[in-house]
Design a protein around this motif. Structure first.
Motif, PDB file in Angstrom:
ATOM      1  N   ILE A   8       0.549  -1.014  -0.037  1.00 33.85           N
ATOM      2  CA  ILE A   8      -0.311   0.297   0.311  1.00 33.85           C
ATOM      3  C   ILE A   8       1.153   1.798  -0.146  1.00 33.85           C
ATOM      4  CG2 ILE A   8      -0.223   0.166   2.508  1.00 33.85           C
ATOM      5  CD1 ILE A   8      -3.598   0.033   1.220  1.00 33.85           C
ATOM      6  N   PHE A   9       2.135   1.003   0.317  1.00 31.51           N
ATOM      7  CA  PHE A   9       2.778   2.858   0.579  1.00 31.51           C
ATOM      8  C   PHE A   9       3.745   2.916  -0.767  1.00 31.51           C
ATOM      9  CE2 PHE A   9       3.572   1.968   5.431  1.00 31.51           C
ATOM     10  CZ  PHE A   9       1.720   2.489   5.524  1.00 31.51           C
ATOM     11  N   ALA A  10       3.867   1.706  -1.726  1.00 28.18           N
ATOM     12  CA  ALA A  10       4.814   1.484  -2.799  1.00 28.18           C
ATOM     13  C   ALA A  10       3.229   2.338  -4.058  1.00 28.18           C
ATOM     14  CB  ALA A  10       4.731   0.955  -3.487  1.00 28.18           C
ATOM     15  N   PHE A  37       3.555  11.313   6.173  1.00 30.74           N
ATOM     16  CA  PHE A  37       1.878  10.839   6.086  1.00 30.74           C
ATOM     17  C   PHE A  37       1.757  10.903   7.120  1.00 30.74           C
ATOM     18  CE2 PHE A  37       3.225   7.456   3.684  1.00 30.74           C
ATOM     19  CZ  PHE A  37       2.698   6.521   4.277  1.00 30.74           C
ATOM     20  N   HIS A  38      -0.125  11.241   7.734  1.00 31.59           N
ATOM     21  CA  HIS A  38      -0.423  10.866   8.564  1.00 31.59           C
ATOM     22  C   HIS A  38      -1.154   9.396   8.378  1.00 31.59           C
ATOM     23  CE1 HIS A  38      -0.866  14.677  10.634  1.00 31.59           C
ATOM     24  NE2 HIS A  38      -0.931  15.461   9.710  1.00 31.59           N
ATOM     25  N   ASP A  39      -1.027   8.566   9.551  1.00 31.36           N
ATOM     26  CA  ASP A  39      -2.069   7.365   9.442  1.00 31.36           C
ATOM     27  C   ASP A  39      -3.399   7.654   9.722  1.00 31.36           C
ATOM     28  OD1 ASP A  39      -0.097   4.714  11.016  1.00 31.36           O
ATOM     29  OD2 ASP A  39      -2.525   4.488  11.165  1.00 31.36           O
ATOM     30  N   ILE A  40      -3.325   6.412   8.969  1.00 25.59           N
ATOM     31  CA  ILE A  40      -4.901   6.716   8.509  1.00 25.59           C
ATOM     32  C   ILE A  40      -5.756   6.201   9.474  1.00 25.59           C
ATOM     33  CG2 ILE A  40      -5.155   4.151   7.741  1.00 25.59           C
ATOM     34  CD1 ILE A  40      -6.087   5.351   5.352  1.00 25.59           C
ATOM     35  N   ALA A  41      -5.284   5.184  10.469  1.00 30.04           N
ATOM     36  CA  ALA A  41      -5.703   4.766  11.983  1.00 30.04           C
ATOM     37  C   ALA A  41      -5.022   5.090  12.606  1.00 30.04           C
ATOM     38  CB  ALA A  41      -5.790   3.376  11.947  1.00 30.04           C
ATOM     39  N   ALA A  69       9.626   1.521  14.007  1.00 32.08           N
ATOM     40  CA  ALA A  69       9.728   0.585  12.973  1.00 32.08           C
ATOM     41  C   ALA A  69       9.592  -0.949  13.948  1.00 32.08           C
ATOM     42  CB  ALA A  69      11.034   1.220  12.841  1.00 32.08           C
ATOM     43  N   ASN A  70       8.677  -1.336  13.278  1.00 31.17           N
ATOM     44  CA  ASN A  70       7.803  -2.608  13.293  1.00 31.17           C
ATOM     45  C   ASN A  70       8.785  -3.527  11.986  1.00 31.17           C
ATOM     46  OD1 ASN A  70       6.457  -2.277  15.943  1.00 31.17           O
ATOM     47  ND2 ASN A  70       4.514  -1.403  14.111  1.00 31.17           N
ATOM     48  N   THR A  71       9.545  -4.436  12.527  1.00 35.67           N
ATOM     49  CA  THR A  71       9.296  -5.315  11.341  1.00 35.67           C
ATOM     50  C   THR A  71       9.464  -6.287  11.197  1.00 35.67           C
ATOM     51  OG1 THR A  71      11.825  -3.382  11.502  1.00 35.67           O
ATOM     52  CG2 THR A  71      11.849  -5.720  10.389  1.00 35.67           C
ATOM     53  N   GLY A  89       7.795  -8.357  14.825  1.00 41.89           N
ATOM     54  CA  GLY A  89       7.514  -6.679  15.117  1.00 41.89           C
ATOM     55  C   GLY A  89       5.519  -6.678  14.948  1.00 41.89           C
ATOM     56  N   VAL A  90       5.450  -7.565  14.065  1.00 40.61           N
ATOM     57  CA  VAL A  90       4.146  -7.434  13.569  1.00 40.61           C
ATOM     58  C   VAL A  90       4.187  -6.075  12.931  1.00 40.61           C
ATOM     59  CG1 VAL A  90       1.509  -7.178  14.832  1.00 40.61           C
ATOM     60  CG2 VAL A  90       3.540  -7.835  16.321  1.00 40.61           C
ATOM     61  N   GLN A  91       5.063  -6.360  11.550  1.00 44.68           N
ATOM     62  CA  GLN A  91       4.760  -5.322  10.787  1.00 44.68           C
ATOM     63  C   GLN A  91       4.115  -5.868   9.426  1.00 44.68           C
ATOM     64  OE1 GLN A  91       8.786  -5.263   8.358  1.00 44.68           O
ATOM     65  NE2 GLN A  91       7.622  -3.846   6.921  1.00 44.68           N
ATOM     66  N   GLU A  92       2.779  -4.868   9.020  1.00 42.88           N
ATOM     67  CA  GLU A  92       2.120  -5.431   8.754  1.00 42.88           C
ATOM     68  C   GLU A  92       1.677  -4.924   6.836  1.00 42.88           C
ATOM     69  OE1 GLU A  92      -1.862  -2.924  10.026  1.00 42.88           O
ATOM     70  OE2 GLU A  92      -1.262  -4.306  11.631  1.00 42.88           O
ATOM     71  N   VAL A  93       2.751  -4.092   7.216  1.00 43.78           N
ATOM     72  CA  VAL A  93       3.107  -3.281   5.737  1.00 43.78           C
ATOM     73  C   VAL A  93       4.314  -3.200   5.522  1.00 43.78           C
ATOM     74  CG1 VAL A  93       2.724  -1.218   3.827  1.00 43.78           C
ATOM     75  CG2 VAL A  93       1.786  -1.414   5.664  1.00 43.78           C
ATOM     76  N   PRO A  94       4.564  -4.107   3.961  1.00 44.41           N
ATOM     77  CA  PRO A  94       5.741  -4.322   3.864  1.00 44.41           C
ATOM     78  C   PRO A  94       7.270  -3.210   3.406  1.00 44.41           C
ATOM     79  CG  PRO A  94       5.017  -5.611   2.134  1.00 44.41           C
ATOM     80  CD  PRO A  94       4.133  -5.112   2.960  1.00 44.41           C
ATOM     81  N   LEU A 143       9.386   0.018   4.277  1.00 45.00           N
ATOM     82  CA  LEU A 143      10.166   0.693   6.098  1.00 45.00           C
ATOM     83  C   LEU A 143       9.136   1.861   5.902  1.00 45.00           C
ATOM     84  CD1 LEU A 143      12.242   1.593   8.332  1.00 45.00           C
ATOM     85  CD2 LEU A 143      13.276   2.561   5.840  1.00 45.00           C
ATOM     86  N   HIS A 144       8.183   1.977   7.192  1.00 46.67           N
ATOM     87  CA  HIS A 144       7.804   2.930   8.253  1.00 46.67           C
ATOM     88  C   HIS A 144       8.424   3.123   8.952  1.00 46.67           C
ATOM     89  CE1 HIS A 144       5.424  -0.185   8.355  1.00 46.67           C
ATOM     90  NE2 HIS A 144       4.426   0.319   9.017  1.00 46.67           N
ATOM     91  N   THR A 145       8.784   4.708   9.567  1.00 49.74           N
ATOM     92  CA  THR A 145       9.068   4.800  11.206  1.00 49.74           C
ATOM     93  C   THR A 145       7.500   5.521  11.192  1.00 49.74           C
ATOM     94  OG1 THR A 145      11.216   5.183  10.944  1.00 49.74           O
ATOM     95  CG2 THR A 145       9.987   6.047  13.098  1.00 49.74           C
ATOM     96  N   HIS A 146       7.195   4.714  12.431  1.00 46.27           N
ATOM     97  CA  HIS A 146       5.835   5.382  13.469  1.00 46.27           C
ATOM     98  C   HIS A 146       6.043   6.705  14.047  1.00 46.27           C
ATOM     99  CE1 HIS A 146       2.605   2.537  12.535  1.00 46.27           C
ATOM    100  NE2 HIS A 146       3.738   2.151  12.454  1.00 46.27           N
ATOM    101  N   ILE A 147       5.305   8.455  14.254  1.00 43.84           N
ATOM    102  CA  ILE A 147       5.950   8.913  15.112  1.00 43.84           C
ATOM    103  C   ILE A 147       4.870   9.257  15.593  1.00 43.84           C
ATOM    104  CG2 ILE A 147       6.558  11.188  15.437  1.00 43.84           C
ATOM    105  CD1 ILE A 147       9.023   9.742  14.134  1.00 43.84           C
TER     106      ILE A 147
HETATM  107  P1  AMP Z   1       2.541  -1.969  10.440  1.00 41.68           P
HETATM  108  O1  AMP Z   1       1.803  -2.174  11.662  1.00 41.68           O
HETATM  109  O2  AMP Z   1       4.112  -1.098  11.761  1.00 41.68           O
HETATM  110  O3  AMP Z   1       2.770  -2.428   9.467  1.00 41.68           O
HETATM  111  O4  AMP Z   1       1.945  -0.050  10.337  1.00 41.68           O
HETATM  112  C1  AMP Z   1       1.225  -0.140   9.511  1.00 41.68           C
HETATM  113  C2  AMP Z   1       0.574   1.041   9.685  1.00 41.68           C
HETATM  114  O5  AMP Z   1      -0.423   2.027   8.123  1.00 41.68           O
HETATM  115  C3  AMP Z   1      -0.466   0.943  10.400  1.00 41.68           C
HETATM  116  O6  AMP Z   1      -0.302   1.648  11.757  1.00 41.68           O
HETATM  117  C4  AMP Z   1      -1.726   1.650   9.632  1.00 41.68           C
HETATM  118  O7  AMP Z   1      -3.215   2.208  10.523  1.00 41.68           O
HETATM  119  C5  AMP Z   1      -1.182   2.278   8.585  1.00 41.68           C
HETATM  120  N1  AMP Z   1      -2.414   2.567   7.074  1.00 41.68           N
HETATM  121  C6  AMP Z   1      -2.140   1.610   6.669  1.00 41.68           C
HETATM  122  N2  AMP Z   1      -2.702   2.019   5.327  1.00 41.68           N
HETATM  123  C7  AMP Z   1      -2.110   3.136   4.726  1.00 41.68           C
HETATM  124  C8  AMP Z   1      -2.637   4.264   4.542  1.00 41.68           C
HETATM  125  N3  AMP Z   1      -3.595   4.102   3.259  1.00 41.68           N
HETATM  126  N4  AMP Z   1      -2.966   5.917   5.208  1.00 41.68           N
HETATM  127  C9  AMP Z   1      -1.784   6.082   6.057  1.00 41.68           C
HETATM  128  N5  AMP Z   1      -1.521   4.836   6.782  1.00 41.68           N
HETATM  129  C10 AMP Z   1      -2.179   3.648   6.338  1.00 41.68           C
END
Ligand code: AMP
Length: 128
Positions: free
Chosen positions: A10-12, A33-37, A96-98, A102-107, A109-113
């Motif tokens: 999704i980030f790609a 960018f702002h996290d969607i949730a 940076a969940n990995t 680390g329960v990384q959902e989106v493959p 790299l993203h750093t949550h602030i």
């Molecule tokens: P992670 O579990 O570290 O991989 O976190 C993935 C994050 O991406 C979660 O906090 C989601 O809420 C966020 N996320 C998923 N899709 C989007 C999107 N389209 N725009 C912004 N944030 C997103």
């Protein structure tokens, strides 16, 4: 064993402009960018524009220019969101969940602030 980047994550798609985002900052090599949730009043994701799966992938294979840009972008986001303790902010957590543990959902790299409230313990004591 190296990393294989999934160009359909999704980030790609956000980087290709196929999915909208609420941009906080864009630099030559990074996007924030702002996290969607959001999990806190401040919850911004900082990603490199390059195809890196996770932090160790980035740390090992990104160019110096990308690494400098990414680190500076994180610093700028902290400044822009007002979480910097040096500027009167309350502080923040960078995550940076990995991978699986680390329960990384989106493959990509993203750093949550995260900030704007007291965030509690760094990790839960028990496995979920
Ligand atoms: P992670 O579990 O570290 O991989 O976190 C993935 C994050 O991406 C979660 O906090 C989601 O809420 C966020 N996320 C998923 N899709 C989007 C999107 N389209 N725009 C912004 N944030 C997103």
């Amino acid at each position: 064993m190296g990393y294989t980047y999934d160009t359909n994550n999704i980030f790609a798609k956000i980087l290709r402009g196929e999915i909208p985002n609420k941009t906080v900052l864009e630099t030559e090599h990074s996007l924030a960018f702002h996290d969607i949730a959001p999990q806190a009043p401040v919850h911004v994701l900082v990603i490199p524009k390059g195809p890196y799966v996770c932090l160790d992938h980035f740390a090992q294979e990104a160019s110096d220019a990308e690494i400098i840009d990414y680190t500076r972008a994180i610093g700028k986001v902290c400044e822009m969101t007002g979480v910097q303790p040096s500027q009167g902010g309350q502080g923040f957590r960078a995550i940076a969940n990995t991978g699986e543990a680390g329960v990384q959902e989106v493959p990509h790299l993203h750093t949550h602030i995260l900030g704007g409230r007291i965030l509690g313990r760094m990790v839960s004591r028990a496995a979920e």
